[in-house]
Design an enzyme around this catalytic site. Structure first.
Site, mmCIF file in Angstrom:
data_model
loop_
_atom_site.group_PDB
_atom_site.id
_atom_site.type_symbol
_atom_site.label_atom_id
_atom_site.label_comp_id
_atom_site.label_asym_id
_atom_site.label_seq_id
_atom_site.Cartn_x
_atom_site.Cartn_y
_atom_site.Cartn_z
ATOM 1 N N CYS A 256 0.817 -1.224 0.000
ATOM 2 C CA CYS A 256 0.000 0.000 0.000
ATOM 3 C C CYS A 256 0.849 1.272 0.000
ATOM 4 C CB CYS A 256 -0.979 -0.001 1.177
ATOM 5 S SG CYS A 256 -0.254 0.271 2.791
ATOM 6 N N HIS A 304 -2.470 1.174 7.065
ATOM 7 C CA HIS A 304 -2.849 1.045 5.658
ATOM 8 C C HIS A 304 -3.059 2.447 5.087
ATOM 9 C CE1 HIS A 304 -4.266 -0.983 2.086
ATOM 10 N NE2 HIS A 304 -5.260 -0.116 1.998
ATOM 11 N N HIS A 316 -5.893 1.745 -4.188
ATOM 12 C CA HIS A 316 -4.896 1.236 -3.233
ATOM 13 C C HIS A 316 -4.468 -0.172 -3.634
ATOM 14 C CE1 HIS A 316 -7.860 -1.157 -0.501
ATOM 15 N NE2 HIS A 316 -8.413 -0.974 -1.673
#
Length: 340
Positions: A256, A304, A316
């Site tokens: 990510c 994240h 993402h």
């Protein structure tokens, strides 16, 4: 990074709140699989455990990225320190050679007692000139000695600092290896649990985990906050569908934070490697004011991160097996929005 599971409804109203990852997982499972009978509870527990392992692996991956970034920095610092030590040693060698030449000249010119030298001199005036020069040489030599002593102390300090950095580098290398083992173990456990599910359950779970948009969703008419944000948005869109690869920052695969770093690098902007550091890489704004290109950090620990694309959608790199994709901004609790 991103091993989260799906999927809350889209829109800003789901962006923050008390829903944890488990709630997102269970709502996704219900949407994908429908109501499950009581006999399906073990599979329910298995899916929840898989999600928990993915979340732990995600956090370990961010720790791995941080340790790896630190190791890279330390390697560079150690290299610089070793270059400085080599230059300082060369300077000390040159100073020692110069002092040796001065000492030889002093011995040759001033080895005799001054009164005897005057007695044996054919020209007293010449002797006085030589004595004055000898005094100047001695004074210069004393200064050179002081410089040499200082340079040697400085060299010893640089060597001590380099030794410390080498020890820290070794510690960081071990941390990288430890976090890597943790990630690999968590992912292996998750795969083993998934494989333990009946085929139909596993296939339904897999469909739910890949339910991000593969086509271009309606992103509305919002515009990026700057030219560099627009370039980063374009870069992120260009790698839609690339695989998730933990610890990778493109272009063949991404985790990510790697996707965010690579996308902004295409815009000429250097971002830190981890999602925790990226959340502080610009000015924080309210979620209600998010614009395309803003970084959306998730969970209280920012483990994240995604990029806002407009109309309640982010892009993402979610987790292993799920490629770079679009998802609703409210897929997990939002902890911050950063405008780079």
């Amino acid at each position: 990074m991103g091993f989260h599971r799906r999927l809350a409804p889209s829109g800003f109203d789901r962006g923050v709140g008390a829903f944890g990852l488990a709630a997102c997982v269970m709502s996704a499972a219900a949407a994908a699989l429908g109501a499950l009978p009581a006999s399906a509870a073990p599979q329910d527990d298995t899916r929840a455990e898989v999600d928990r392992l993915y979340t732990q692996a995600e956090k370990a991956t961010e720790a791995y990225n941080k340790a790896d970034e630190r190791a890279d920095s330390l390697r560079e610092q150690v290299g610089t320190a070793q270059d400085e030590i080599a230059r300082q040693q060369e300077r000390i060698n040159t100073m020692r050679d110069a002092l040796g030449s001065l000492a030889g000249a002093q011995y040759r010119s001033g080895g005799l007692d001054p009164s005897l030298a005057l007695l044996f001199s054919d020209d007293p005036a010449e002797y006085i000139d030589k004595a004055a020069a000898l005094d100047r040489i001695s004074s210069h030599q004393a200064g050179e000695l002081r410089d040499l002593q200082f340079a040697m102390r400085e060299l010893a300090q640089k060597r001590e600092e380099a030794t410390g950095k080498l020890a820290e580098l070794e510690k960081s290398r071990k941390a990288v290896a430890r976090h890597k083992r943790t990630v690999e173990r968590k992912l292996a456990e998750a795969r083993q649990l998934l494989n333990s599910l009946p085929y139909a359950e596993r296939a339904a779970y897999d469909r739910a985990s890949r339910s991000g948009r593969s086509d271009l969703p309606d992103l509305g008419d919002a515009v990026p906050s700057s030219a560099r944000a627009a370039a980063a948005v374009a870069a992120a869109r260009s790698v839609l569908g690339r695989p998730y690869v933990w610890g990778a920052n493109g272009p063949g695969g991404f985790d990510c934070s790697g996707l965010m770093q690579w996308s902004y690098a295409q815009a000429g902007v250097g971002l830190p490697r981890t999602s925790q550091a990226q959340r502080y890489a610009g000015r924080q704004v309210p979620l209600s004011q998010a614009q395309p290109g803003d970084l959306i950090a998730y969970r209280s620990d920012a483990s994240h991160i995604a990029m806002y694309m407009g109309n309640g959608q982010v892009i993402h790199a979610p987790y292993p097996g799920a490629p770079v994709r679009y998802d609703p901004v409210g897929m997990m609790p939002v902890s911050s929005v950063t405008r780079v």
